[in-house]
Design a protein around this motif. Structure first.
Motif, mmCIF file in Angstrom:
data_model
loop_
_atom_site.group_PDB
_atom_site.id
_atom_site.type_symbol
_atom_site.label_atom_id
_atom_site.label_comp_id
_atom_site.label_asym_id
_atom_site.label_seq_id
_atom_site.Cartn_x
_atom_site.Cartn_y
_atom_site.Cartn_z
ATOM 1 N N LEU A 8 48.603 69.474 36.616
ATOM 2 C CA LEU A 8 49.761 69.565 37.498
ATOM 3 C C LEU A 8 50.873 70.239 36.716
ATOM 4 C CD1 LEU A 8 49.798 66.072 39.212
ATOM 5 C CD2 LEU A 8 48.993 68.237 40.166
ATOM 6 N N LEU B 27 45.295 59.769 40.956
ATOM 7 C CA LEU B 27 45.418 60.474 39.682
ATOM 8 C C LEU B 27 45.604 59.490 38.538
ATOM 9 C CD1 LEU B 27 47.830 63.346 40.755
ATOM 10 C CD2 LEU B 27 45.334 63.387 40.604
ATOM 11 N N LEU C 72 47.126 62.664 45.390
ATOM 12 C CA LEU C 72 47.150 63.938 46.086
ATOM 13 C C LEU C 72 46.419 63.729 47.402
ATOM 14 C CD1 LEU C 72 46.261 66.502 43.271
ATOM 15 C CD2 LEU C 72 48.513 66.004 44.262
ATOM 16 N N GLN D 291 45.567 78.219 41.488
ATOM 17 C CA GLN D 291 46.808 77.453 41.625
ATOM 18 C C GLN D 291 47.214 77.357 43.086
ATOM 19 O OE1 GLN D 291 49.797 79.270 39.127
ATOM 20 N NE2 GLN D 291 48.939 78.350 37.283
ATOM 21 N N LEU E 150 49.174 72.629 41.506
ATOM 22 C CA LEU E 150 47.877 72.127 41.051
ATOM 23 C C LEU E 150 47.114 73.321 40.495
ATOM 24 C CD1 LEU E 150 45.461 69.789 42.844
ATOM 25 C CD2 LEU E 150 44.660 72.008 42.115
ATOM 26 N N GLU E 151 46.574 73.153 39.281
ATOM 27 C CA GLU E 151 45.731 74.188 38.691
ATOM 28 C C GLU E 151 44.376 73.584 38.391
ATOM 29 O OE1 GLU E 151 47.084 77.349 35.772
ATOM 30 O OE2 GLU E 151 45.860 76.043 34.491
ATOM 31 N N VAL F 28 38.506 70.736 43.003
ATOM 32 C CA VAL F 28 38.702 69.486 42.258
ATOM 33 C C VAL F 28 37.387 68.717 42.177
ATOM 34 C CG1 VAL F 28 39.815 67.213 42.333
ATOM 35 C CG2 VAL F 28 41.182 69.284 42.659
ATOM 36 N N ARG G 292 54.345 69.991 43.069
ATOM 37 C CA ARG G 292 53.750 70.418 41.815
ATOM 38 C C ARG G 292 52.840 71.594 42.137
ATOM 39 N NH1 ARG G 292 56.785 66.924 40.713
ATOM 40 N NH2 ARG G 292 56.702 65.382 39.057
ATOM 41 N N LEU H 193 52.984 65.784 45.531
ATOM 42 C CA LEU H 193 52.570 64.669 44.691
ATOM 43 C C LEU H 193 53.198 63.400 45.255
ATOM 44 C CD1 LEU H 193 51.160 63.631 42.131
ATOM 45 C CD2 LEU H 193 53.267 64.159 40.886
ATOM 46 N N LEU I 6 42.016 68.289 36.467
ATOM 47 C CA LEU I 6 42.982 69.244 36.979
ATOM 48 C C LEU I 6 44.260 69.146 36.169
ATOM 49 C CD1 LEU I 6 45.351 67.571 38.802
ATOM 50 C CD2 LEU I 6 43.347 67.225 40.215
ATOM 51 N N TRP J 62 41.220 73.829 47.376
ATOM 52 C CA TRP J 62 41.594 73.064 46.193
ATOM 53 C C TRP J 62 40.820 71.754 46.124
ATOM 54 C CZ3 TRP J 62 43.628 68.204 46.158
ATOM 55 C CH2 TRP J 62 44.358 67.757 47.256
#
Length: 153
Positions: A88, A150, A66, A52, A40-41, A79, A38, A57, A86, A75
């Protein structure tokens, strides 16, 4: 929050940064997930601008995680600064998620599952520990590898 070793981080090399990560992110943004990849943003902790990065995942049972194989990566810090919020991304799909960091004592089985799935890709970052290592070895390296559970926000 977990008691993760905040100084441990293995910076990716040029090839990983400029070829592998960009290729995986490009494919993932177009809807091609490579072994659960994925994008991640998360907002940058200083700039607030979206950042990003491709991530693996991991799903164990019905729970998604994660794992930061390189340690306290950018990242991970972003987070934490975002309060765990976040997104995905996979193709045009965007999932809002809330990441809760696991305590070091709760990471062993997640790390084992992660290594079982991605050892060829990330094994070098785990100090010779693999999916068949005793739990004591997984617990020994746990502080160096942040893990987030998550859930829907």
């Amino acid at each position: 929050m977990a008691q993760t070793d905040s100084v441990h981080y293995r910076r990716p090399g040029w090839f990983t940064r400029n070829v592998m990560n960009r290729t995986v992110a490009w494919l993932t943004r177009r809807g091609v997930s490579i072994w659960g990849s994925r994008v991640l943003e998360v907002p940058g902790r200083r700039s607030g601008l979206p950042r990003q990065v491709p991530v693996n995942l991991l799903t164990v049972g019905d729970v998604r995680y994660l794992v930061a194989p390189r340690g306290n990566a950018e990242w991970v810090r972003n987070v934490r600064a975002s309060g765990g919020r976040l997104d995905l991304l996979l193709g045009r799909s965007r999932e809002h998620q809330l990441a809760t960091e696991l305590a070091d004592d709760d990471k062993a089985e997640v790390l084992r599952a992660y290594l079982r799935r991605w050892k060829a890709e990330v094994g070098v970052f785990f100090e010779g520990v693999d999916a068949d290592s005793p739990e004591s070895e997984l617990r020994r390296i746990a502080p160096r590898h942040p893990v987030f559970r998550l859930s829907a926000p």
